[in-house]
Write an enzyme that holds these catalytic residues in place. Structure first.
Site, PDB file in Angstrom:
ATOM      1  N   CYS A 259      30.965 -19.391  31.727  1.00 56.43           N
ATOM      2  CA  CYS A 259      30.747 -18.275  30.806  1.00 56.43           C
ATOM      3  C   CYS A 259      30.176 -16.983  31.315  1.00 56.43           C
ATOM      4  CB  CYS A 259      30.092 -18.965  29.434  1.00 56.43           C
ATOM      5  SG  CYS A 259      29.416 -17.289  28.375  1.00 56.43           S
TER       6      CYS A 259
ATOM      7  N   CYS B  65      32.705 -16.260  25.622  1.00 52.58           N
ATOM      8  CA  CYS B  65      34.010 -16.949  26.333  1.00 52.58           C
ATOM      9  C   CYS B  65      34.962 -17.718  25.279  1.00 52.58           C
ATOM     10  CB  CYS B  65      33.285 -17.645  27.459  1.00 52.58           C
ATOM     11  SG  CYS B  65      32.622 -19.385  26.746  1.00 52.58           S
TER      12      CYS B  65
ATOM     13  N   ASP C  48       0.924  -1.483   0.057  1.00 54.06           N
ATOM     14  CA  ASP C  48       0.088   0.030  -0.100  1.00 54.06           C
ATOM     15  C   ASP C  48       0.758   1.166  -0.074  1.00 54.06           C
ATOM     16  OD1 ASP C  48      -2.012  -1.643   0.117  1.00 54.06           O
ATOM     17  OD2 ASP C  48      -2.595  -1.186   2.399  1.00 54.06           O
TER      18      ASP C  48
ATOM     19  N   LYS D  61     -12.587  -6.354  11.718  1.00 49.62           N
ATOM     20  CA  LYS D  61     -12.495  -6.174  10.223  1.00 49.62           C
ATOM     21  C   LYS D  61     -11.394  -7.535   9.918  1.00 49.62           C
ATOM     22  CE  LYS D  61     -10.109  -2.841   7.035  1.00 49.62           C
ATOM     23  NZ  LYS D  61      -9.453  -3.784   6.368  1.00 49.62           N
TER      24      LYS D  61
ATOM     25  N   TYR E 278     -21.068  -9.544   5.895  1.00 48.53           N
ATOM     26  CA  TYR E 278     -21.133  -8.150   6.659  1.00 48.53           C
ATOM     27  C   TYR E 278     -22.010  -6.986   6.015  1.00 48.53           C
ATOM     28  CZ  TYR E 278     -16.792  -7.264   4.168  1.00 48.53           C
ATOM     29  OH  TYR E 278     -15.814  -7.247   3.194  1.00 48.53           O
TER      30      TYR E 278
ATOM     31  N   CYS F  32      31.821 -19.604  21.387  1.00 46.74           N
ATOM     32  CA  CYS F  32      30.867 -18.734  21.940  1.00 46.74           C
ATOM     33  C   CYS F  32      31.296 -17.121  22.104  1.00 46.74           C
ATOM     34  CB  CYS F  32      30.861 -19.045  23.609  1.00 46.74           C
ATOM     35  SG  CYS F  32      30.110 -17.892  24.498  1.00 46.74           S
TER      36      CYS F  32
ATOM     37  N   GLU G  22     -18.049  -3.982  14.124  1.00 44.47           N
ATOM     38  CA  GLU G  22     -17.577  -5.221  13.663  1.00 44.47           C
ATOM     39  C   GLU G  22     -15.976  -5.646  13.577  1.00 44.47           C
ATOM     40  OE1 GLU G  22     -19.564  -5.745   9.888  1.00 44.47           O
ATOM     41  OE2 GLU G  22     -21.470  -4.799  10.558  1.00 44.47           O
TER      42      GLU G  22
ATOM     43  N   LYS H 252      -7.722   0.688  12.385  1.00 49.59           N
ATOM     44  CA  LYS H 252      -6.777  -0.147  11.780  1.00 49.59           C
ATOM     45  C   LYS H 252      -6.035  -0.512  13.054  1.00 49.59           C
ATOM     46  CE  LYS H 252      -5.630  -1.194   8.057  1.00 49.59           C
ATOM     47  NZ  LYS H 252      -5.842  -1.557   6.690  1.00 49.59           N
TER      48      LYS H 252
ATOM     49  N   CYS I 277      26.666 -23.285  24.486  1.00 52.81           N
ATOM     50  CA  CYS I 277      28.092 -23.151  25.064  1.00 52.81           C
ATOM     51  C   CYS I 277      27.979 -23.674  26.225  1.00 52.81           C
ATOM     52  CB  CYS I 277      28.336 -21.440  25.292  1.00 52.81           C
ATOM     53  SG  CYS I 277      29.558 -21.085  26.450  1.00 52.81           S
TER      54      CYS I 277
ATOM     55  N   ASP J  33      -9.366 -10.139   7.905  1.00 51.23           N
ATOM     56  CA  ASP J  33      -8.273  -9.902   7.061  1.00 51.23           C
ATOM     57  C   ASP J  33      -8.222 -11.119   6.001  1.00 51.23           C
ATOM     58  OD1 ASP J  33      -6.314  -8.454   6.170  1.00 51.23           O
ATOM     59  OD2 ASP J  33      -4.623  -9.311   7.462  1.00 51.23           O
TER      60      ASP J  33
HETATM   61  S1  IVH Z   1     -17.932  -3.078   5.236  1.00 47.34           S
HETATM   62  C1  IVH Z   1     -18.704  -0.055   1.878  1.00 47.34           C
HETATM   63  N1  IVH Z   1     -17.112  -4.741   7.323  1.00 47.34           N
HETATM   64  O1  IVH Z   1     -12.182  -4.242   4.560  1.00 47.34           O
HETATM   65  C2  IVH Z   1     -18.135  -0.867   3.010  1.00 47.34           C
HETATM   66  N2  IVH Z   1     -15.767  -4.409   5.434  1.00 47.34           N
HETATM   67  O2  IVH Z   1     -10.615  -2.161   4.004  1.00 47.34           O
HETATM   68  C3  IVH Z   1     -17.975  -2.174   2.775  1.00 47.34           C
HETATM   69  N3  IVH Z   1     -13.597  -5.778   5.681  1.00 47.34           N
HETATM   70  O3  IVH Z   1     -13.201  -4.146   1.023  1.00 47.34           O
HETATM   71  C4  IVH Z   1     -16.989  -2.674   3.724  1.00 47.34           C
HETATM   72  N4  IVH Z   1     -14.109  -6.851   7.451  1.00 47.34           N
HETATM   73  O4  IVH Z   1     -12.968  -6.353   2.374  1.00 47.34           O
HETATM   74  C5  IVH Z   1     -16.716  -4.239   5.965  1.00 47.34           C
HETATM   75  N5  IVH Z   1     -16.754  -5.972   8.943  1.00 47.34           N
HETATM   76  C6  IVH Z   1     -16.371  -5.406   7.792  1.00 47.34           C
HETATM   77  C7  IVH Z   1     -15.124  -5.854   7.266  1.00 47.34           C
HETATM   78  C8  IVH Z   1     -14.849  -5.366   5.823  1.00 47.34           C
HETATM   79  C9  IVH Z   1     -13.263  -6.562   6.695  1.00 47.34           C
HETATM   80  C10 IVH Z   1     -12.791  -5.465   4.451  1.00 47.34           C
HETATM   81  C11 IVH Z   1     -13.647  -5.520   3.080  1.00 47.34           C
HETATM   82  C12 IVH Z   1     -13.047  -4.044   2.597  1.00 47.34           C
HETATM   83  C13 IVH Z   1     -12.072  -3.810   3.075  1.00 47.34           C
HETATM   84  C14 IVH Z   1     -11.782  -2.195   3.250  1.00 47.34           C
END
Ligand code: IVH
Length: 693
Positions: free
Chosen positions: A450, A430, A55, A135, A244, A427, A133, A333, A445, A137
């Site tokens: 030592c 020593c 990114d 997020k 979600y 070592c 919620e 984040k 060792c 990964d």
């Molecule tokens: S809502 C328009 N809820 O995060 C909003 N996204 O960085 C739609 N993601 O592309 C996303 N957990 O892949 C939403 N609980 C959650 C999420 C979530 C992971 C991801 C999703 C999105 C990305 C954005």
């Protein structure tokens, strides 16, 4: 000139020159890097760098191109988003674009987002509830149901056009193929496909066993697994899904709030994560985030943040979106747990037991919530296997309380003149030749004298969890050892305070404090001392368990291996280790020195009144499974009341307390004519000091 690497940690690392030649060169380099890493990520599925670094490359490219539009290369990656042409999948146009989310990196940014959106609304439209919620990964997918049947699934792609991954998504067991009779005519569900940590680990175990290269992390593996041409491969990867969001829908009588929509999706059979919560007060949103930071490592899937959403759909609509992301949601984040940094050198540390562990000295990097300057490389084999070399750019991982580790080098960034690193043969402290023991991954060792080992032993001995001697920080230990004041732990108790008070930085008060701290340590309880001595396999729990069974060092010194083996929770391996330790000549002398110097630990005393000391002169052997106590507890009580509780029955035994399944001890009791009592009789004995008539 030093090579300019791609790493961009913060703004300070961006190219800040306006010199057109430099900018042009940098743009060319960035283009090259983005194409290279894009190909590794998408086409090969073997990314070298964490997503946060990728990114950053993009951010730098876009920022430079915006500032210098005249220098944009014709083949810049920015003109070819996501290199769609290379995909083997059919295109799917998202009828409602799949947007991204704006980010907040700290609580202040989160507050200013909430304030900003509140200000956009009219006075009387106070945002009354928020949904939090996790997020997840993984990777975003859209799943389309028509007449309740799954008809299409697509990746996010560039947000407008994604890839048709229907066949692959059908193999994910979490995802229903039909939604039953309550399903609306059309429902497009959006969510995250991910790979659980357990599934990821077991996949890698299988690959390792069959000599296939292992995967770097669950997220990339999930992405790679979903983009397989052969859906049987996807099926074998055990992917999962959390829904979600709703995209397009027809004839769905949608609820008024996002939280209710989640519940409705759940009723339709879609997997909704249990941690989705709704709050009316924003301060509860903040507490939620704090909680999740704690909980993060207990989850079986990786998350990289918390998504906060405005609950009310009408308010969401009013707030609308920017070109990139909705205004009504934000991603908070969590600190990234993998980052790249430069490995300055590889060194070897010598532990208190002599174990030689290679570790990386790094250019300090903020990862997993703190700045990291060193990271472990575990052992010699791992360095060879990972082929990390001084000068390499490396991926560092720090998750929670786990020690930071170097995961792998970024080969594309390797300096030209680099050479594989060799484990030292002697070592570093020593110079004793290091030894790799047969069948072990560790190198040692073997010199007990030592200086690093001495330091390590002392640091452990005085540490808070062990003897807890205040005023003995690492620096002081270093100083005392290098001044020759301490050569082993017993020297702590005969330290030359005269000498110390002459030393720089030691005023009268600090010498007195040190004296007092050492004095107090003489009577620490037995469990702490046993732990402090670093007996192999004896952690603090085992140390306390042993201490519960022996009153003091004298008693423990006389213990036979059977006396240790009978302790519940010890097992033969630990018992042998403890017995071996106490019968080793060097340790025997150490213990006598400690005793001579007035170290006299006792088991934690429990307050027992005189009238309760009613088992004086009584010897009770305990066997079998008791109902009210563990055998340990029963023995402890006997000893607390002045009685004895050895491991085996002899002519001196007064009673055998037998629970269920008493075994051979019952035969011995018969042989010696020892009275066998049950738990009820034992309880009576404790109460009255004698057995019932
Ligand atoms: S809502 C328009 N809820 O995060 C909003 N996204 O960085 C739609 N993601 O592309 C996303 N957990 O892949 C939403 N609980 C959650 C999420 C979530 C992971 C991801 C999703 C999105 C990305 C954005």
């Amino acid at each position: 000139m030093a090579q300019r690497y791609y790493r961009i940690v913060g703004k300070g690392d961006f190219l800040d020159s306006d010199n057109e030649k430099e900018v042009s060169l940098r743009l060319e380099k960035l283009g090259e890097l983005i194409r290279y890493h894009n190909d590794l990520y998408h086409a090969q599925g073997t990314p070298e760098i964490p997503d946060s670094d990728f990114d950053s490359l993009w951010q730098e490219l876009i920022a430079l191109e915006q500032k210098h539009p005249n220098l944009v290369k014709p083949d810049s990656p920015s003109s070819n988003v996501g290199s769609r042409s290379s995909t083997p999948f059919a295109e799917v146009e998202h009828r409602i674009p799949m947007q991204s989310l704006d980010n907040a990196f700290d609580i202040e940014q989160l507050h200013s987002w909430a304030d900003k959106i509140q200000r956009r609304l009219e006075e009387n439209q106070k945002i009354s509830s928020w949904v939090c919620e996790l997020k997840f990964d993984g990777l975003a997918v859209s799943i389309r149901y028509e007449g309740g049947q799954l008809v299409q699934a697509a990746t996010r792609g560039d947000g407008v056009i994604g890839e048709d991954v229907t066949d692959n998504v059908r193999t994910i067991s979490d995802i229903p193929k039909s939604l039953g009779k309550d399903a609306p005519e059309i429902l497009e569900v959006r969510g995250e496909v991910y790979l659980g940590i357990e599934a990821f680990d077991s996949l890698n175990r299988v690959r390792e066993a069959s000599n296939e290269p292992t995967f770097a992390n669950p997220r990339n593996t999930a992405a790679g697994s979903l983009r397989q041409k052969d859906s049987t491969i996807t099926a074998s990867r055990n992917l999962s899904f959390w829904a979600y969001q709703v995209g397009e829908s027809k004839s769905a009588s949608l609820e008024k709030g996002h939280f209710e929509i989640l519940q409705w999706l759940r009723k339709l059979g879609l997997p909704i994560n249990e941690h989705a919560k709704r709050f009316t007060r924003f301060k509860d949103v903040i507490s939620y985030i704090e909680n999740i930071e704690e909980l993060r490592h207990d989850l079986d899937y990786e998350i990289d943040g918390v998504v906060v959403k405005v609950d009310d759909l009408a308010t969401q609509q009013k707030l609308g979106s920017t070109a990139r992301a909705p205004r009504w949601a934000i991603a908070y984040k969590l600190p990234p747990e993998e980052r790249t940094t430069r490995l300055i050198d590889i060194e070897v540390s010598i532990g208190p037991g002599g174990q030689a562990t290679p570790f990386a000295k790094l250019e300090p990097i903020f990862v997993g919530g703190s700045t990291v300057g060193t990271a472990t490389l575990h052992n010699a084999d791992q360095v060879i296997e990972k082929d990390v070399r001084p000068g390499d750019l490396v991926v560092v991982r720090k998750a929670g309380d786990v020690i930071p580790e170097v995961l792998r080098p970024v080969i594309s960034e390797r300096p030209k003149n680099s050479r594989p690193w060799k484990f030292p043969s002697s070592c570093p402290a020593c110079e004793t030749p290091l030894e790799r023991r047969e069948g072990e991954a560790a190198t040692f060792c073997n010199n007990y004298e030592c200086p690093r080992q001495i330091r390590g032993r002392i640091e452990h001995f005085v540490s808070r969890g062990a003897m807890d001697i205040e005023g003995f920080g690492e620096q002081r230990v270093d100083l005392f050892v290098s001044e020759g004041l301490i050569r082993d732990v017993s020297d702590i108790f005969q330290i030359d305070f005269e000498h110390i008070s002459q030393m720089e930085g030691f005023g009268e008060l600090s010498v007195t404090n040190l004296k007092n701290a050492i004095e107090q340590a003489r009577s620490r309880d037995l469990g702490r001392l046993l732990f402090a001595l670093r007996i192999p396999h004896v952690g603090i729990t085992v140390a306390n368990l042993i201490a519960e069974n022996f009153y003091d060092l004298e008693e423990l010194k006389k213990a036979q291996i059977q006396d240790l083996e009978i302790i519940d929770g010890l097992g033969p391996k630990i018992a042998a280790s403890v017995f071996g330790w106490f019968t080793n000549q060097r340790n025997i002398s150490l213990i006598s020195s400690l005793q001579e110097l007035g170290v006299d630990p006792k088991s934690e005393p429990t307050f027992i009144s005189e009238s309760e000391m009613n088992l004086m002169g009584v010897t009770i052997v305990v066997t079998g499974k008791l109902k009210d106590f563990s055998r340990e507890q029963a023995r402890k009580i006997i000893k607390e009341r002045g009685g004895k509780s050895p491991a085996s029955v002899s002519a001196k035994t007064t009673y055998l307390l037998a629970g269920e399944g008493g075994g051979s001890k019952l035969d011995q009791a018969e042989q010696f004519g020892v009275l066998v009592i049950d738990e009820a009789a034992f309880n009576y004995l404790l109460e009255n000091g004698e057995l019932p008539e």
